[in-house]
Every structure is written in structure tokens, then in C-alpha cells.
Scaffold this motif. Structure first.
Motif, PDB file in Angstrom:
ATOM      1  N   CYS A  33       0.844  -1.193   0.000  1.00  0.00           N
ATOM      2  CA  CYS A  33       0.000   0.000   0.000  1.00  0.00           C
ATOM      3  C   CYS A  33       0.883   1.249   0.000  1.00  0.00           C
ATOM      4  O   CYS A  33       2.003   1.234   0.529  1.00  0.00           O
ATOM      5  N   THR A  69     -13.706   3.917  -5.160  1.00  0.00           N
ATOM      6  CA  THR A  69     -12.380   3.438  -5.523  1.00  0.00           C
ATOM      7  C   THR A  69     -12.286   3.093  -7.002  1.00  0.00           C
ATOM      8  O   THR A  69     -13.278   2.801  -7.658  1.00  0.00           O
ATOM      9  N   SER A 191      -6.818  -4.956   1.612  1.00  0.00           N
ATOM     10  CA  SER A 191      -5.713  -4.148   2.138  1.00  0.00           C
ATOM     11  C   SER A 191      -6.058  -2.663   2.097  1.00  0.00           C
ATOM     12  O   SER A 191      -5.752  -1.916   3.031  1.00  0.00           O
ATOM     13  N   SER A 193      -9.047  -1.297   2.247  1.00  0.00           N
ATOM     14  CA  SER A 193     -10.041  -1.016   3.297  1.00  0.00           C
ATOM     15  C   SER A 193      -9.357  -0.838   4.647  1.00  0.00           C
ATOM     16  O   SER A 193      -9.700   0.057   5.415  1.00  0.00           O
ATOM     17  N   MET A 194      -8.378  -1.705   4.941  1.00  0.00           N
ATOM     18  CA  MET A 194      -7.648  -1.586   6.211  1.00  0.00           C
ATOM     19  C   MET A 194      -6.770  -0.333   6.213  1.00  0.00           C
ATOM     20  O   MET A 194      -6.663   0.356   7.221  1.00  0.00           O
ATOM     21  N   TYR A 195      -6.173  -0.046   5.094  1.00  0.00           N
ATOM     22  CA  TYR A 195      -5.226   1.066   4.971  1.00  0.00           C
ATOM     23  C   TYR A 195      -5.899   2.424   5.125  1.00  0.00           C
ATOM     24  O   TYR A 195      -5.276   3.365   5.595  1.00  0.00           O
ATOM     25  N   THR A 196      -7.150   2.518   4.729  1.00  0.00           N
ATOM     26  CA  THR A 196      -7.855   3.802   4.752  1.00  0.00           C
ATOM     27  C   THR A 196      -8.730   3.981   5.979  1.00  0.00           C
ATOM     28  O   THR A 196      -9.481   4.943   6.063  1.00  0.00           O
ATOM     29  N   ARG A 197      -8.684   3.068   6.933  1.00  0.00           N
ATOM     30  CA  ARG A 197      -9.478   3.217   8.157  1.00  0.00           C
ATOM     31  C   ARG A 197      -8.984   4.361   9.003  1.00  0.00           C
ATOM     32  O   ARG A 197      -7.826   4.644   9.089  1.00  0.00           O
TER      33      ARG A 197
END
Length: 197
Positions: A33, A69, A191, A193-197
Motif C-alpha cells: 500500500c 475506488t 488491504s 479497506s484496512m489502509y484507509t481506516r
């Protein structure tokens, strides 16, 4: 004297804030990412380390800012020897992201078997130069999803094409191809989704 110092500090602060960021070398990215959006790769492919090898195809779909996205698929054929001979097995690079951030994954073709047929369908396409020449309307879409295609033919000629609008055969082909590849892009989506939390 105080005025000169203050102006010097302001000038130096301005330099720090306008420092350019080195572009990612998208052509060699693997899994991971980045705080770099898909817009960099898609809007200016000739400036951002996006070299394509012989018979590579890259397609992308980028919604307008704030509208979700986008997805990029780069069919890396591995034909980068001196005379176009393969130097590695073909791979599929997939990136999910928006205008500011992205996450990518590199798959072997066996990990996304549908990609072979999708590649073959894309390679058989042609772009009509005279699209809508008989009914020209000018700018019809101000904000919308933009579609991208970059390819390098067997004689090393690179072509970059983009489209915003409706009712274009190639746009529909790219849209369908990306929809079909979205399952394979699942790890990159997770990844992101987790990265932009």
C-alpha cells in the motif's frame, strides 16, 4: 533585520511545502500500500515510471474525486529481453485505490485464470478514430468515471488512451474486464479497506 529574518523563514517554509515527491515506479511495484493515488498512474502514464514491455496491456477505471475506488490491471507479459524474448512468466498486477492512496497485488496467471481470456479479448480490440464524429456534441460529462488503456504493440509502439462519457464500445469492454478481474483484486481491496481506516 527582524523583517529580513522573518522573510527568510517564510521563504524556506515555502520551499519545504512545495518539495516534489518522487513518483512511484508503477511498472515494478509488487504487493503493498502507498500514499499515492491511482490518478498518478492513469492520468500521466508517460511521467510516472509506467513503462510497458512488449505486448503489455494496462487498463484502469477511476471515478471522480470522492466517488469511490478505482481499479487498475496491468497484464505484465514478461517480454522484456533484448529481442522481445520472455525473461519471466507473465503476471497480473492489480491496484485498488482512489486519487490519494492505493494498494496493489501481483498475481501469477494461474492465480487468476480468467485473466488469460480477458487479455486475449482486449488484445483483439481496435479503437475507432471517428467515434461520434457524425453526432459531435462536445463536452457532455463534467464529472464522471474515466476509463484508461495503455498498450505496447509487438513493434514497441506505446499508446495511451482515455475516455470519459458513455456509449463507447471500448469503454464497455474495459468496464466489463475490470468487473471480471475484481474478484482477483480481492486481496488488494481488503488491504485498501484496512489502509484507509
Amino acid at each position: 533585520m527582524k523583517t529580513v529574518i522573518a522573510l527568510s523563514v517564510i521563504g524556506l517554509a515555502g520551499c519545504a511545502s512545495t518539495a516534489s515527491v518522487e513518483p512511484l515506479n508503477w511498472s515494478s511495484l509488487g504487493d503493498g500500500c502507498h500514499d499515492r493515488g491511482l490518478s498518478e498512474l492513469l492520468l500521466s502514464p508517460e511521467h510516472f515510471g509506467t513503462t510497458l514491455n512488449l505486448t503489455d496491456i494496462r487498463i484502469g477505471r477511476l471515478p471522480d474525486v470522492g466517488n469511490g475506488t478505482g481499479l487498475v490491471a496491468h497484464f505484465r507479459r514478461g517480454l522484456n529481453g533484448a529481442f522481445g524474448q520472455p525473461t519471466r512468466e507473465p503476471q497480473l498486477f492489480l491496484a485498488v485505490g482512489d486519487w490519494n492512496r492505493s494498494c496493489s497485488v501481483v498475481l501469477e496467471i494461474a492465480d487468476c485464470p480468467e485473466s488469460t481470456e480477458i487479455y486475449n479479448q482486449l488484445a483483439a480490440q481496435s479503437i475507432p478514430i471517428g467515434h461520434a464524429f457524425d453526432d459531435a456534441t462536445g463536452l457532455t460529462v463534467i464529472h464522471g468515471t474515466k476509463f484508461f488503456l495503455s498498450a505496447r504493440d509487438g513493434h514497441s509502439n506505446q499508446m495511451n488512451w482515455s475516455y470519459v462519457g458513455s456509449e463507447h464500445r471500448l469503454r464497455d469492454q474495459i468496464d466489463a474486464a475490470l468487473d471480471d478481474l475484481s474478484q482477483c483484486a480481492g486481496p488488494a481491496s481488503a488491504s485498501f479497506s484496512m489502509y484507509t481506516r
